[in-house]
Enzyme design. Structure first.
Site, mmCIF file in Angstrom:
data_model
loop_
_atom_site.group_PDB
_atom_site.id
_atom_site.type_symbol
_atom_site.label_atom_id
_atom_site.label_comp_id
_atom_site.label_asym_id
_atom_site.label_seq_id
_atom_site.Cartn_x
_atom_site.Cartn_y
_atom_site.Cartn_z
ATOM 1 N N HIS A 104 0.840 -1.198 0.000
ATOM 2 C CA HIS A 104 0.000 0.000 0.000
ATOM 3 C C HIS A 104 0.874 1.246 0.000
ATOM 4 O O HIS A 104 2.082 1.187 0.214
ATOM 5 C CB HIS A 104 -0.901 0.023 1.242
ATOM 6 C CG HIS A 104 -0.124 0.274 2.505
ATOM 7 N ND1 HIS A 104 0.700 -0.669 3.074
ATOM 8 C CD2 HIS A 104 -0.025 1.367 3.300
ATOM 9 C CE1 HIS A 104 1.274 -0.185 4.150
ATOM 10 N NE2 HIS A 104 0.854 1.068 4.320
ATOM 11 N N ASP A 106 0.565 5.046 1.985
ATOM 12 C CA ASP A 106 -0.195 5.511 3.146
ATOM 13 C C ASP A 106 -1.367 6.434 2.777
ATOM 14 O O ASP A 106 -1.208 7.378 2.003
ATOM 15 C CB ASP A 106 0.730 6.248 4.133
ATOM 16 C CG ASP A 106 1.681 5.265 4.805
ATOM 17 O OD1 ASP A 106 1.344 4.070 4.913
ATOM 18 O OD2 ASP A 106 2.778 5.708 5.205
ATOM 19 N N HIS A 256 4.746 0.155 0.149
ATOM 20 C CA HIS A 256 5.486 -0.634 1.134
ATOM 21 C C HIS A 256 4.585 -1.695 1.773
ATOM 22 O O HIS A 256 3.359 -1.643 1.668
ATOM 23 C CB HIS A 256 6.098 0.276 2.214
ATOM 24 C CG HIS A 256 5.124 1.119 2.947
ATOM 25 N ND1 HIS A 256 4.574 2.269 2.419
ATOM 26 C CD2 HIS A 256 4.564 0.988 4.183
ATOM 27 C CE1 HIS A 256 3.742 2.807 3.285
ATOM 28 N NE2 HIS A 256 3.707 2.042 4.371
ATOM 29 N N ARG A 272 5.209 6.634 13.811
ATOM 30 C CA ARG A 272 5.116 7.144 12.438
ATOM 31 C C ARG A 272 4.561 8.561 12.413
ATOM 32 O O ARG A 272 3.553 8.845 13.065
ATOM 33 C CB ARG A 272 4.204 6.242 11.599
ATOM 34 C CG ARG A 272 4.285 6.568 10.114
ATOM 35 C CD ARG A 272 3.379 5.682 9.294
ATOM 36 N NE ARG A 272 2.095 6.321 9.065
ATOM 37 C CZ ARG A 272 1.059 5.743 8.454
ATOM 38 N NH1 ARG A 272 1.160 4.498 8.023
ATOM 39 N NH2 ARG A 272 -0.069 6.391 8.274
HETATM 40 C C1 SIN Z 1 3.155 1.348 7.810
HETATM 41 O O1 SIN Z 1 2.650 0.792 6.847
HETATM 42 O O2 SIN Z 1 3.027 2.546 8.002
HETATM 43 C C2 SIN Z 1 3.938 0.555 8.826
HETATM 44 C C3 SIN Z 1 5.067 -0.181 8.226
HETATM 45 C C4 SIN Z 1 5.761 -1.033 9.245
HETATM 46 O O3 SIN Z 1 5.252 -1.209 10.349
HETATM 47 O O4 SIN Z 1 6.816 -1.564 8.925
#
Ligand code: SIN
Length: 281
Positions: A104, A106, A256, A272
């Site tokens: 995805h 974000d 990611h 984050r």
């Molecule tokens: C995310 O998708 O923001 C988290 C990625 C992660 O936890 O590695």
């Protein structure tokens, strides 16, 4: 501070050396960091020891803060920090347990998805001395460049509909209650990066419901084929976390996926932050 870039060996995930984010960063150092970030799409700064305030202050250098709009996963006292963690305190999760398990970008489900995200690691799970709970990053810009010309022609100009509502309905962490507050959004399937001008594929494994005038099965097939292409090995960087890493990714030129290969008592805790972005075009 003068920075040095250590290439990852792939198309993204280059490491920036010579930065201490607990100290003031000059405009010229920040400009070098931002240039490396824009060029590569995902950069890594290791060995940091920063407070939530310092993470927020550094995030602001990239632009206005954004925050995750659904669920109750913010760090208490810091609405701009989304806690990503499998840790339970008093039987309750301290953050989002299942963040990003599918490919995805974000908050693609919003009208104006964030420019970039910064993930800082505080606890990293291990098994037999090796860190686990890695994150994969893929370049949607290089993936676009590597498509056959006939496919680029087919995809350019197509719109895709993304539904948070449908995805949220599968959750049981509070997001299922707010999913209906988010109307579906329509974004270009190939979007132009607002800074570099590069074309980037823009879709998500869990949220993309309809592409152009394709039916559901055709949409699924095309989304599947595109994500397979984007995430092929030559476009991917795999980040093995250490405590103190800060990874910054661009939500237009990359996507990611977090690898969920750990379980309590192996603890993973990340903070984050996100930077607001504009409407995709
Ligand atoms: C995310 O998708 O923001 C988290 C990625 C992660 O936890 O590695």
């Amino acid at each position: 501070m003068s920075i040095e870039i250590r290439p990852s060996g792939g198309v993204l995930g280059h490491e920036i050396l010579g930065v201490d984010l607990a100290r003031p960063i000059s405009d010229s150092t920040f400009a070098d960091i931002e240039k490396a970030f824009n060029d590569c799409g995902t950069v890594v700064i290791r060995g940091q020891k920063i407070t939530p305030e310092q993470q927020i202050a550094f995030t602001r250098r990239f632009g206005e803060l954004d925050s995750y709009p659904a669920g109750n996963f913010a760090l208490p006292g810091h609405d701009a920090i989304l806690v990503v963690s499998n840790i339970l305190e008093n039987g309750k999760p301290i953050g989002m347990i299942d963040a990003g398990r599918n490919w995805h970008s974000d908050m693609l489900f919003t009208e104006k998805p964030p420019r970039c995200s910064l993930l800082y690691s505080l606890e990293v799970p291990h098994q037999e001395g090796q860190s686990i709970g890695d994150t994969l990053f893929a370049s949607t810009a290089v993936a676009y460049d590597n498509l056959p010309e006939s496919m680029k022609t087919r995809l350019n100009g197509l719109k895709a509909r993304h539904s948070f509502r449908t995805y949220a309905a599968t959750k049981s962490d509070g997001r299922e209650k707010v999913g209906d507050e988010f109307a579906d959004v329509i974004h270009p399937l190939v979007r132009t990066h607002p800074i570099t001008g590069r074309k980037c594929l823009y879709l998500s494994h869990s949220l993309t419901q309809k592409i152009g005038d394709l039916d559901q099965a055709q949409t699924r097939q095309l989304a599947h084929d595109l994500i397979e292409h984007i995430t092929s090995e030559r476009h991917v960087y795999r980040h093995s976390w250490r405590v103190g890493d800060l990874v910054i990714w661009d939500n237009c030129s990359t996507m990611h996926r977090a690898i969920f290969d750990y379980a309590l008592p192996q603890r993973r805790r990340m903070h984050r932050t996100t930077v607001a972005g504009g409407r995709p075009f």
